[in-house]
Design an enzyme around this catalytic site. Structure first.
Site, PDB file in Angstrom:
ATOM      1  N   LYS A  35      54.328  33.565  33.760  1.00  0.00           N
ATOM      2  CA  LYS A  35      53.508  34.046  32.635  1.00  0.00           C
ATOM      3  C   LYS A  35      53.166  35.525  32.837  1.00  0.00           C
ATOM      4  O   LYS A  35      53.322  36.058  33.939  1.00  0.00           O
ATOM      5  CB  LYS A  35      52.247  33.196  32.522  1.00  0.00           C
ATOM      6  CG  LYS A  35      51.332  33.310  33.720  1.00  0.00           C
ATOM      7  CD  LYS A  35      50.238  32.251  33.667  1.00  0.00           C
ATOM      8  CE  LYS A  35      49.282  32.399  34.835  1.00  0.00           C
ATOM      9  NZ  LYS A  35      48.408  31.231  34.978  1.00  0.00           N
ATOM     10  N   TYR A 256      36.998  64.973  40.900  1.00  0.00           N
ATOM     11  CA  TYR A 256      35.942  64.882  39.891  1.00  0.00           C
ATOM     12  C   TYR A 256      34.661  64.337  40.504  1.00  0.00           C
ATOM     13  O   TYR A 256      34.696  63.377  41.283  1.00  0.00           O
ATOM     14  CB  TYR A 256      36.375  63.946  38.760  1.00  0.00           C
ATOM     15  CG  TYR A 256      37.420  64.534  37.857  1.00  0.00           C
ATOM     16  CD1 TYR A 256      37.182  65.688  37.123  1.00  0.00           C
ATOM     17  CD2 TYR A 256      38.659  63.915  37.717  1.00  0.00           C
ATOM     18  CE1 TYR A 256      38.147  66.219  36.286  1.00  0.00           C
ATOM     19  CE2 TYR A 256      39.629  64.430  36.871  1.00  0.00           C
ATOM     20  CZ  TYR A 256      39.365  65.590  36.161  1.00  0.00           C
ATOM     21  OH  TYR A 256      40.315  66.108  35.348  1.00  0.00           O
TER      22      TYR A 256
HETATM   23  C1  LIG Z   1      48.689  30.658  36.244  1.00  0.00           C
HETATM   24  C2  LIG Z   1      48.733  29.200  36.473  1.00  0.00           C
HETATM   25  C3  LIG Z   1      49.256  28.697  37.677  1.00  0.00           C
HETATM   26  C4  LIG Z   1      49.661  29.585  38.835  1.00  0.00           C
HETATM   27  O1  LIG Z   1      48.521  29.991  39.530  1.00  0.00           O
HETATM   28  P1  LIG Z   1      48.610  30.873  40.870  1.00  0.00           P
HETATM   29  O2  LIG Z   1      47.216  30.982  41.327  1.00  0.00           O
HETATM   30  O3  LIG Z   1      49.179  32.202  40.460  1.00  0.00           O
HETATM   31  O4  LIG Z   1      49.513  30.165  41.792  1.00  0.00           O
HETATM   32  C5  LIG Z   1      49.362  27.329  37.792  1.00  0.00           C
HETATM   33  N1  LIG Z   1      48.980  26.498  36.793  1.00  0.00           N
HETATM   34  C6  LIG Z   1      48.458  26.953  35.641  1.00  0.00           C
HETATM   35  C7  LIG Z   1      48.043  25.995  34.596  1.00  0.00           C
HETATM   36  C8  LIG Z   1      48.315  28.320  35.444  1.00  0.00           C
HETATM   37  O5  LIG Z   1      47.805  28.776  34.295  1.00  0.00           O
END
Ligand SMILES: *Cc1c(COP(=O)(O)O)cnc(C)c1O
Length: 365
Positions: A35, A256
């Site tokens: 994702k 800055y």
């Molecule tokens: C993003 C997600 C994962 C992966 O999580 P990590 O902490 O990156 O391993 C797993 N299951 C669901 C439903 C997620 O949304």
């Protein structure tokens, strides 16, 4: 010549991390979670390194199309399911499996016209209180789904809120096991933290694990463990070069707001990377950084396009020297994204995902 900043995606590190994750959950199938454009790495860029997974999990339908366009014929899971009824047509056409987490999604399925019944993952809210059916309503949802001709196999799913910390997963695990005890179907519960910390328990790794962050070489429970402790390798290196050097006298200030003052003569380098590249602006004086593979620190504030670094530990460094913001230096030295994130008051996830469009990215083996 463009600015010297460059992000490199390491296919070999992705393969290594995947093998490491499989060791933590023997026999479980692996969803490679891609994702958010593969946590900012780019789906097309990680595909070669991650194609050893059993399926890809993501939540944007456009991203699912991109995975299919790469030639992937295996499983793809939409972690949040569909957002509107016509998304189901794309699920049918691209053969996407999808989570079902609410009544509205069951309603949409009930009126969906398809020749090919769908494989769905029925999600339980076991305590995270984001998506999913409450435990008391889970079996009713299962029964309703099971009666639909549009539905083929029903798998069972939940997500842990505290797999990375001291609260742990016991309560959610027990609840999930209790409610799903007599239900058929494959099960999936574990993200990276649950896999690495609790994957020895067959009920936790279950049929499918869902690692994301660990595959990219960030420790899900830093600073409890770092990537060396989990034997993970950074899948992304962010590098740039020194484009200027200044010799400070005691009392001189930097950047800055003049919020760093040299207490003694100090040689500093100016590196071509700033918050407009996605480098966290909260990484003020003291944040770790590598120059020519040697660990040193940021001094002063992060600006839009530049940061300033202490060169005391690297007297030979000067114009053109390699600067590693995170990942692996040419020398092999590693600075984990987790350490940088900690210095900026955030987590590796956010830094990966926030890398700016203007940073060129290449894939190396
Ligand atoms: C993003 C997600 C994962 C992966 O999580 P990590 O902490 O990156 O391993 C797993 N299951 C669901 C439903 C997620 O949304």
């Amino acid at each position: 010549m463009p600015r010297p900043i460059l992000a490199t995606i390491h296919a070999q590190a992705l393969r290594h991390n995947l093998a490491r994750i499989r060791l933590a959950a023997p026999d479980a199938k692996v969803w490679g979670v891609v994702k958010a454009d593969a946590y900012g790495h780019g789906i097309e860029r990680v595909y070669e390194g991650l194609r050893g997974v059993d399926g890809f999990a993501l939540l944007d339908l456009r991203e699912a199309e991109r995975v299919r366009a790469l030639g992937w014929r295996g499983a793809i899971l939409l972690l949040e399911g569909v957002f509107e009824a016509r998304d189901l047509e794309l699920c049918s056409r691209l053969n996407l499996w999808h989570a079902v987490h609410c009544d509205e999604q069951i309603d949409m399925l009930a009126t969906h016209k398809t020749h090919q019944p769908h494989r769905v993952f029925l999600k339980m809210n076991s305590g995270m209180n984001r998506l999913g059916f409450a435990p008391a309503r889970y079996r009713a949802a299962w029964t309703r789904l099971n009666a639909l001709p549009q539905v083929d196999e029903i798998s069972l799913m939940t997500h842990f809120s505290d797999a990375d910390g001291p609260r742990g997963i016991a309560r959610q695990l027990q609840l999930f096991n209790e409610i799903t005890r007599e239900l058929p179907g494959e099960r999936t519960l574990a993200n990276s933290a649950a896999t690495l910390r609790h994957g020895g328990d067959p009920a936790v790794r279950a049929d499918w694990i869902r690692p994301g962050i660990a595959a990219y070489g960030s420790a899900p429970d830093f600073p409890d463990h770092d990537i060396a402790a989990w034997d993970l390798q950074p899948a992304m290196s962010l590098a740039t070069r020194i484009i200027g050097v200044q010799q400070l006298a005691a009392g001189d200030t930097v950047g800055y707001g003049s919020n760093f003052t040299a207490s003694a003569p100090l040689r500093i380098g100016v590196a071509a990377c700033g918050y407009a590249d996605g480098y966290p602006r909260h990484c003020n004086t003291g944040a770790p950084i590598l120059v020519d593979g040697v660990r040193t620190r940021i001094v002063g504030r992060v600006s839009m396009d530049m940061i300033t670094v202490d060169l005391t530990a690297v007297p030979g460094a000067g114009f053109g020297s390699e600067v590693t913001l995170w990942g692996r230096a040419a020398s092999g030295a590693v600075l984990s994204i987790d350490e940088v994130a900690q210095a900026g008051g955030t987590v590796g996830y956010e830094l990966m995902c926030a890398l700016a469009q203007r940073v060129p990215m290449v894939v190396a083996d």
